[in-house]
Design a protein around this motif. Structure first.
Motif, PDB file in Angstrom:
ATOM      1  N   THR A 157     -14.632 -14.387   6.898  1.00  0.00           N
ATOM      2  CA  THR A 157     -13.631 -15.328   7.411  1.00  0.00           C
ATOM      3  C   THR A 157     -12.527 -15.550   6.385  1.00  0.00           C
ATOM      4  N   LYS A 158     -12.914 -15.624   5.123  1.00  0.00           N
ATOM      5  CA  LYS A 158     -11.924 -15.809   4.056  1.00  0.00           C
ATOM      6  C   LYS A 158     -10.903 -14.680   4.070  1.00  0.00           C
ATOM      7  N   TRP A 159     -11.354 -13.465   4.316  1.00  0.00           N
ATOM      8  CA  TRP A 159     -10.439 -12.320   4.340  1.00  0.00           C
ATOM      9  C   TRP A 159      -9.465 -12.442   5.506  1.00  0.00           C
ATOM     10  N   HIS A 160      -9.951 -12.829   6.681  1.00  0.00           N
ATOM     11  CA  HIS A 160      -9.050 -12.998   7.829  1.00  0.00           C
ATOM     12  C   HIS A 160      -7.955 -14.022   7.515  1.00  0.00           C
ATOM     13  N   LEU A 161      -8.338 -15.145   6.924  1.00  0.00           N
ATOM     14  CA  LEU A 161      -7.351 -16.177   6.605  1.00  0.00           C
ATOM     15  C   LEU A 161      -6.311 -15.662   5.626  1.00  0.00           C
ATOM     16  N   ALA A 162      -6.743 -14.881   4.655  1.00  0.00           N
ATOM     17  CA  ALA A 162      -5.806 -14.357   3.657  1.00  0.00           C
ATOM     18  C   ALA A 162      -4.955 -13.231   4.232  1.00  0.00           C
ATOM     19  N   HIS A 163      -5.573 -12.346   5.020  1.00  0.00           N
ATOM     20  CA  HIS A 163      -4.839 -11.204   5.576  1.00  0.00           C
ATOM     21  C   HIS A 163      -3.708 -11.656   6.500  1.00  0.00           C
ATOM     22  N   THR A 164      -3.977 -12.613   7.383  1.00  0.00           N
ATOM     23  CA  THR A 164      -2.924 -13.071   8.292  1.00  0.00           C
ATOM     24  C   THR A 164      -1.811 -13.761   7.525  1.00  0.00           C
ATOM     25  N   THR A 165      -2.140 -14.370   6.408  1.00  0.00           N
ATOM     26  CA  THR A 165      -1.133 -14.995   5.557  1.00  0.00           C
ATOM     27  C   THR A 165      -0.327 -13.936   4.821  1.00  0.00           C
ATOM     28  N   TRP A 166      -1.025 -12.913   4.320  1.00  0.00           N
ATOM     29  CA  TRP A 166      -0.349 -11.797   3.664  1.00  0.00           C
ATOM     30  C   TRP A 166       0.640 -11.127   4.605  1.00  0.00           C
ATOM     31  N   PHE A 167       0.306 -11.027   5.887  1.00  0.00           N
ATOM     32  CA  PHE A 167       1.197 -10.383   6.852  1.00  0.00           C
ATOM     33  C   PHE A 167       2.568 -11.060   6.846  1.00  0.00           C
ATOM     34  N   PHE A 168       2.588 -12.385   6.896  1.00  0.00           N
ATOM     35  CA  PHE A 168       3.872 -13.100   6.888  1.00  0.00           C
ATOM     36  C   PHE A 168       4.568 -12.955   5.539  1.00  0.00           C
ATOM     37  N   GLN A 198       4.564 -23.331   3.852  1.00  0.00           N
ATOM     38  CA  GLN A 198       5.713 -24.102   3.394  1.00  0.00           C
ATOM     39  C   GLN A 198       6.944 -23.202   3.258  1.00  0.00           C
ATOM     40  N   ALA A 199       6.739 -22.007   2.737  1.00  0.00           N
ATOM     41  CA  ALA A 199       7.859 -21.061   2.614  1.00  0.00           C
ATOM     42  C   ALA A 199       8.403 -20.673   3.986  1.00  0.00           C
ATOM     43  N   LEU A 200       7.523 -20.483   4.952  1.00  0.00           N
ATOM     44  CA  LEU A 200       7.975 -20.145   6.300  1.00  0.00           C
ATOM     45  C   LEU A 200       8.781 -21.284   6.915  1.00  0.00           C
ATOM     46  N   GLU A 201       8.327 -22.514   6.695  1.00  0.00           N
ATOM     47  CA  GLU A 201       9.081 -23.663   7.214  1.00  0.00           C
ATOM     48  C   GLU A 201      10.463 -23.736   6.567  1.00  0.00           C
ATOM     49  N   ASP A 202      10.520 -23.505   5.269  1.00  0.00           N
ATOM     50  CA  ASP A 202      11.818 -23.515   4.580  1.00  0.00           C
ATOM     51  C   ASP A 202      12.701 -22.379   5.086  1.00  0.00           C
ATOM     52  N   PHE A 203      12.120 -21.212   5.240  1.00  0.00           N
ATOM     53  CA  PHE A 203      12.876 -20.042   5.676  1.00  0.00           C
ATOM     54  C   PHE A 203      13.453 -20.251   7.074  1.00  0.00           C
ATOM     55  N   LEU A 204      12.723 -20.904   7.948  1.00  0.00           N
ATOM     56  CA  LEU A 204      13.152 -21.049   9.346  1.00  0.00           C
ATOM     57  C   LEU A 204      14.005 -22.289   9.572  1.00  0.00           C
ATOM     58  N   GLN A 205      14.561 -22.819   8.508  1.00  0.00           N
ATOM     59  CA  GLN A 205      15.573 -23.858   8.685  1.00  0.00           C
ATOM     60  C   GLN A 205      16.890 -23.252   9.163  1.00  0.00           C
ATOM     61  N   GLN A 206      17.018 -21.945   8.990  1.00  0.00           N
ATOM     62  CA  GLN A 206      18.196 -21.219   9.459  1.00  0.00           C
ATOM     63  C   GLN A 206      17.743 -20.108  10.403  1.00  0.00           C
ATOM     64  N   PRO A 207      18.562 -19.769  11.407  1.00  0.00           N
ATOM     65  CA  PRO A 207      18.161 -18.731  12.365  1.00  0.00           C
ATOM     66  C   PRO A 207      17.945 -17.390  11.670  1.00  0.00           C
ATOM     67  N   PRO A 208      16.797 -16.749  11.876  1.00  0.00           N
ATOM     68  CA  PRO A 208      16.593 -15.415  11.311  1.00  0.00           C
ATOM     69  C   PRO A 208      17.324 -14.376  12.144  1.00  0.00           C
ATOM     70  N   SER A 209      17.454 -13.194  11.624  1.00  0.00           N
ATOM     71  CA  SER A 209      18.019 -12.102  12.416  1.00  0.00           C
ATOM     72  C   SER A 209      17.079 -11.787  13.570  1.00  0.00           C
ATOM     73  N   LEU A 264       9.644  -9.748  14.200  1.00  0.00           N
ATOM     74  CA  LEU A 264       8.496  -9.609  13.302  1.00  0.00           C
ATOM     75  C   LEU A 264       7.665 -10.884  13.264  1.00  0.00           C
ATOM     76  N   ILE A 265       8.306 -12.034  13.350  1.00  0.00           N
ATOM     77  CA  ILE A 265       7.564 -13.292  13.390  1.00  0.00           C
ATOM     78  C   ILE A 265       6.724 -13.363  14.662  1.00  0.00           C
ATOM     79  N   GLU A 266       7.294 -12.907  15.790  1.00  0.00           N
ATOM     80  CA  GLU A 266       6.524 -12.872  17.042  1.00  0.00           C
ATOM     81  C   GLU A 266       5.298 -11.967  16.893  1.00  0.00           C
ATOM     82  N   ILE A 267       5.470 -10.826  16.245  1.00  0.00           N
ATOM     83  CA  ILE A 267       4.320  -9.955  15.998  1.00  0.00           C
ATOM     84  C   ILE A 267       3.300 -10.683  15.131  1.00  0.00           C
TER      85      ILE A 267
END
Length: 430
Positions: A45-56, A115-126, A132-135
């Motif tokens: 389970t620890k690997w799943h949590l880390a892998h999905t985070t690594w993806f972003f 937290q980085a994703l929240e900061d990043f999405l304060q502005q519209p991404p391309s 890629l976020i949807e994926i």
């Protein structure tokens, strides 16, 4: 709030809701549960949590967020799954030896990236980054289902047979609903993704197929029906099995579906709620393609083709306005339940077909191959589906561990024919 701001807010809300659902899934676990790998198909389970985070981190933040600093320089090696274009990775079969990073560090990693994703999405991404976020959202939903099926396997290997949760919902019908054969006319039709909504690349392009007249069972095959196959020596009759399937039965000493146990003369089944008496009215699950095919042959029937299943699935999708009736992860059963008019989730269907979505992934008789004109996505993301189009079979419909927002008629799940640890089941066709 302008349209662009609304769109970004919606994307961020959906992203964080999915990330929080992962946290909800792991909340019942003890720290020791997070780190065990019981077979190569199971990841801790620890690997799943880390892998999905690594993806972003890998596909969104590193290339697109100015000044982003990775949480740990070696996490890309530890938590890359199969993306050769990204670089070397830790062997899949050895994920269970990673006592470090600790569970606490992985949870800190998730907080850091969120937290980085929240900061990043304060502005519209391309548009490209938005795709890629949807994926990434859908990728995490896939791993949520894997977390549930993997922890079930982990707990099943413990002689104590501990429950993942003791407060799961339960439903028991008083009888098995009659099986009715529903007829569908053949002809040329189209399958594959339709419309502009999210989909994986293996669902396209939409294309024509030819179906002959066919019939589908109105409901899934039940434990009681499969038990008749078991007790009639179905696992001892080589004439019912494909050659590879018979070899598997002999090599692995299969006698019944995974998680069935005969205790004091009575059949019981291990569930995420612990050991339970086998419910004869509920759908059979944790069967391989080989077992599904042998049962269908024993029943003088067959499995549906992918094209047949999706033709009916499109009818039901339109009738249900893409809000699918069924037993999904959010319903908190985390186990298939019997279909019966007294079940609250029976609903109305356009075709007379029940349990078409949710409960169990339905094995089809179709190999997992590319659709005519298929093109994988460019770059490392193109390794997501296309390179697995070999020696696997298509499953449709989702399961009790699938999120309701994750499924659609064109969705193509795929596994090797001997796999049983997922919530896989049977619908007969003829």
């Amino acid at each position: 709030m302008n349209d662009s701001t609304k769109t970004i807010a919606s994307l961020l809300d959906r992203l964080m809701a999915v990330r929080q659902f992962s946290a909800k899934i792991v909340d019942p676990l003890e720290t020791e549960d997070f780190v065990i790998q019981t077979m190569p198909d199971v990841s801790p389970t620890k690997w799943h949590l880390a892998h999905t985070t690594w993806f972003f981190e890998q596909f969104i933040l590193k290339p697109s967020m100015p000044g982003y600093r990775v949480f740990h320089p070696q996490f890309s090696f530890l938590f890359n799954s199969y993306y050769n274009a990204v670089g070397e990775r830790h062997p899949r079969m050895q994920r269970g030896v990673l006592s470090r990073p600790t569970v606490r560090e992985v949870l800190e990693y998730r907080t850091y990236v969120d937290q980085a994703l929240e900061d990043f999405l304060q502005q519209p991404p391309s548009n490209e980054v938005g795709d890629l976020i949807e994926i990434g959202i859908n990728h995490e939903q896939q791993h949520q289902e894997l977390m549930l099926t993997d922890i079930k396997h982990v707990l099943s290997c413990n002689p104590l047979r501990p429950a993942y949760r003791v407060n799961l919902n339960e439903f028991k019908a008083s009888e098995t609903a009659p099986l009715i054969w529903i007829s569908f006319a053949g002809g040329i039709t189209e399958i594959g993704v339709e419309g502009d909504g999210f989909h994986f690349d293996n669902e396209s392009p939409r294309h024509e197929v030819l179906n002959r007249d066919f019939e589908l069972a109105s409901r899934l095959t039940t434990n009681g029906e499969y038990l008749q196959f078991v007790e009639s020596d179905g696992y001892q009759n080589p004439s019912l099995w494909l050659s590879e399937g018979w070899d598997q039965v002999q090599a692995c000493h299969w006698k019944a579906p995974l998680y069935w146990e005969r205790i004091d003369g009575e059949w019981q089944e291990f569930t995420l709620g612990g050991m339970r008496p086998l419910d004869p009215h509920a759908p059979v699950t944790h069967v391989s393609y080989f077992e599904a095919d042998a049962f269908a042959r024993w029943s003088n029937c067959r499995l549906a083709t992918e094209a047949e299943w999706e033709t009916v699935g499109q009818i039901e999708s339109v009738a249900q306005s893409n809000s699918f009736v069924g037993n999904f992860a959010e319903d908190d059963f985390l186990h298939p339940i019997a279909w019966h008019p007294e079940a609250q989730k029976s609903g109305q269907t356009a075709s007379g077909i029940h349990q078409f979505y949710g409960d169990v992934w339905e094995w089809t008789a179709s190999p997992y191959v590319a659709y005519p004109g298929y093109q994988p996505a460019p770059g490392a993301i193109g390794e997501y589906n296309g390179k697995f189009m070999s020696s696997q079979w298509v499953l449709k419909g989702g399961s009790c561990a699938t999120s309701r927002t994750h499924i659609r008629p064109s969705y193509r799940n795929f596994f090797h024919p001997d796999k049983r640890w997922q919530f896989t089941g049977i619908r007969l066709a003829r």
